[in-house]
Write an enzyme that holds these catalytic residues in place. Sequence first.
Site, short mmCIF file in Angstrom:
data_model
loop_
_atom_site.label_atom_id
_atom_site.label_comp_id
_atom_site.label_asym_id
_atom_site.label_seq_id
_atom_site.Cartn_x
_atom_site.Cartn_y
_atom_site.Cartn_z
N CYS A 90 -28.95 100.03 45.32
CA CYS A 90 -28.28 100.77 44.25
C CYS A 90 -26.77 100.68 44.43
O CYS A 90 -26.25 100.85 45.53
CB CYS A 90 -28.64 102.25 44.29
SG CYS A 90 -30.34 102.61 43.86
N CYS B 17 -34.56 98.67 44.31
CA CYS B 17 -33.59 98.96 45.36
C CYS B 17 -34.28 98.89 46.72
O CYS B 17 -35.33 99.52 46.94
CB CYS B 17 -32.97 100.33 45.16
SG CYS B 17 -31.93 100.85 46.55
N CYS C 14 -33.94 102.80 48.38
CA CYS C 14 -34.60 103.98 47.83
C CYS C 14 -35.75 103.61 46.89
O CYS C 14 -36.47 104.47 46.43
CB CYS C 14 -33.60 104.88 47.11
SG CYS C 14 -33.09 104.26 45.50
N CYS D 131 -28.57 106.88 45.43
CA CYS D 131 -29.46 106.20 46.36
C CYS D 131 -29.69 107.08 47.61
O CYS D 131 -30.83 107.27 48.06
CB CYS D 131 -28.85 104.87 46.77
SG CYS D 131 -29.97 103.76 47.62
N GLY E 112 -12.16 107.58 20.32
CA GLY E 112 -12.04 106.13 20.42
C GLY E 112 -10.66 105.61 20.09
O GLY E 112 -10.37 104.44 20.35
#
Lengths: 294, 364, 261
Positions: free
Chosen positions: A272, A247, A250, A278, A38
């Site tokens: 998606c 979606c 899909c 997808c 970080g």
Amino acid sequence: MTGLQSTRSRRGYNFAYLDEHTKRMIRRSILKAVAVPGYQVPFASREMPLPFGWGTGGIQVTASVIGPDDILKVIDQGSDDTTNAVSIRAFFAKTTNVTTTEKTTEATVIQTRHRIPETPLQPGQIIVYQVPIPEPLRWLEPREAETRKMHALEEYGTMHVRLYEDIAKYGRISTSYDYPVIVNGRYLMRPSPIPKFDNPKMNNNPALQLFGAGREKRIYAVPPYTDVKSLDFEDHPFEIQQWDEDCALCGAEDTFLDEIVTDDRGGRMYVCSDSDYCGERCAARTAPASEAAE
Amino acid sequence: MYVAVKGGEKAIASAHKLLAEERRGDTQVPELTVEQIKGQISLAVDRVMTEGSVYDRDLAALAIKQASGDLVEAIFLLRAYRNTLPRLATSEPIDTGAMTVRRRISSTYKDLPGGQLLGPTFDYTHRLLDFDLGDGENVPAPADTAPADDESPVPRVADVLNGEGLIERETIAEGDPDGTDVTREPMTFPAGRDVRLQNLARGDEGFLLALGYSTQRGYGRNHPFAGEIRMGDVAVEIMPEELGFAVEIGEISLTECEMVNQFTGTEAAPPQFTRGYGIAFGGSERKAMAMALVDRALRAAELGEDADAPAQDEEFVLYHSDNVEAQGFVQHLKLPHYVDFQSELELVRKLRAAHAGAQTAAAE
Amino acid sequence: MSRREQGPLLRVSSLTKNYGSIAGCRNISLDIWPGEVLGIVGESGSGKTTLLNCISARLEPTMGSVEFMTRTDGMVDLYKMSEASRRFLMRTDWGFVHQSPRDGLRMGVSAGGNIGERLMAVGDRHYGDIRKSACDWLEKVEFDLGRIDHMPTTFSGGMQQRLQIARNLVNGPRLIFMDEPTGGLDVSVQARLLDLLRALVSELKLSVVIVTHDLAVARLLAHRLMVMRRGEVVETGLTDQVLDDPQHPYSQLLVSSVLQP
């Protein structure tokens, strides 16, 4: 002085464009970044043949870690076919000759802008994020000298003031992307402008997550299986976006959806944002007729 | 049935073809040569070399041609190329005191050793469009120049002032260390003057011009005089370790500007003039002057002056001076942001729903 | 155990601050005791603000020391502490009330956020609790609770100043520095703010160093006064004593010219 002759050919560039000396310098920065999760490590970012702000940080990180046997996937907004993803993939195809792929499962290195793939990452994979502004405290404190001090002293209270203001004003935390996280219980970090939907995927992820900010000259990292916590309040816990729709292609119920405007009378559909995920699901649905669930 | 947009690759290839067509323009008109750009658009070449940080007229001219005359784009091309060049040697410091001057003016002395030499300049031209120039075939009449007197030295004005102790001395740091190379090490703050000057030398001319101008209008006034501006050719030397002495590898054309600024002194330092320094490749005079103003402005804190104007703010100036960085980030807004925008859409809808709910509740 | 036996909260020894060849303040020593309000008075340019900045760890003195009685490590020299502990001290045990609320408030953050900041800085992570503390403090400084989410820019000068005070006091500091806290306010607003300050100081048993050019403010708040002139202390003593029977000619001048009770 160099004549025109030598510039006329693309030959003569090193593997992955950067010279080995530069790659070593960047790898040293990456190692430091991995050692202090970080923490933003300054590095001597180079001028790349692509513009600053268009992924030069991610490109330099990828160029420094990629080898001839790697398989590279590049996405922008979750999709392999957006113009900048195409352009970056073409850059590496040209300068490294590595195999490229659109499949998340096949890739050893994934460079991304603004998304984490829906398919869970695996141990050994590296995901490289393109970062525009690495400093999470930048909007609260414009001075670099001061923000570095705030990180050193772990003075992150002002970040919560921002969240407090959101709740006071809107009843909820209104930050919806580039949502700040605490890494390994120590450093405050910007996850790059991924939607907060993707934040939980960063936590305890088996892949190595590297972040490159070229214009701002910073590299940072989240090593595999590292704690990544999104900032919140005890009584206003972090939450991710949800959609009423599934979606349209899909049928996925748990993915980040792009809104597609289909006409100018308010018609729209949701699909998606991760085109590989997808596509795989659609293929699985249509190919073997015996498995068709509908 | 909706199908996700595909074909990014094809679109990019076509776009590049269109760009090449636009660049070439009307094929009935002869193609512009790099030689022509180098010889006849030489100040653009100078700017591209300066901000591109490579002294190579051929490459700069090529970049201008490739960029269809978009100088910031040309600078970017040159910078990206520069990044791949091997570093064979570091030159010795150039001696601008030994410059073969083609232009040399001082606004602080009427006359001085070496004299005032106007040289090629837009100054004192009347900005009237010259329609004859548009007709082609122009062979300018030879200029009357004073006979070159190679013997007479042209000392720098700052050195003249220095002789009397009236201007601060530029002292060389202990051990004469090499400066930080801003293209090889990230900037850290507070930045040394070496870092600042390198950054400004590469900085965008327009940005520095505006900042320099702002100091004159009162945002960080520092009372400048154009102590000296000189333009001409300077030898570049390197010192190969195996030789142990310097050898000349060529000449470069430079414009140097030393601003002389009023300074009232502190407890430790007597009242004396201070300096602001600017330098650029070729005839980039406006850039060199603006740089000198900004250099002096950035020294405010060091000299114990108030430092509250934009031009005196080191982080502000140095972080925003680079046009290659700036143009990239501004233009990255063209990249897709569907995902972030989707997140914002979702939030705004939610907030609107909550707002509407509150309104209805209030109405009831 | 009396306070005297605990020792002073802040001890300033032989403090000098030079600006180039000009002395901002010269050779000043003083002690602040727990619960004590010290007023520093003098004309503008007398060095009182320089002194305040030096003893509140905002301006490093040229010579001399400033020590503070910390909760854990006894007397510690402020300018020998690590920056981390000094910054920690400044947002926990200390407060600083500026003359201009713009210097002491976050103008882009709501009243509630301004008060909550110090709580969040020390790790409070419960929105409801933080908000409750903010409400409590707004009440204490006589604020309309309906304005908790409003920005400081929408408040009057007196309200901004009360908000600044609440923001400083929310996490129970022991020592507050004030620089002309009533400086920019109308007389009637000043009076209300002074009453409020006096009540809070005595209720919370705060130690306060207050800089003011206004002797009326000093009389109302301060237990003890220091009169400064040209960077030096010319007289010090109990407030009533200094104001009613000034010894130094400069104090006499100051009192006679300004104070009409």
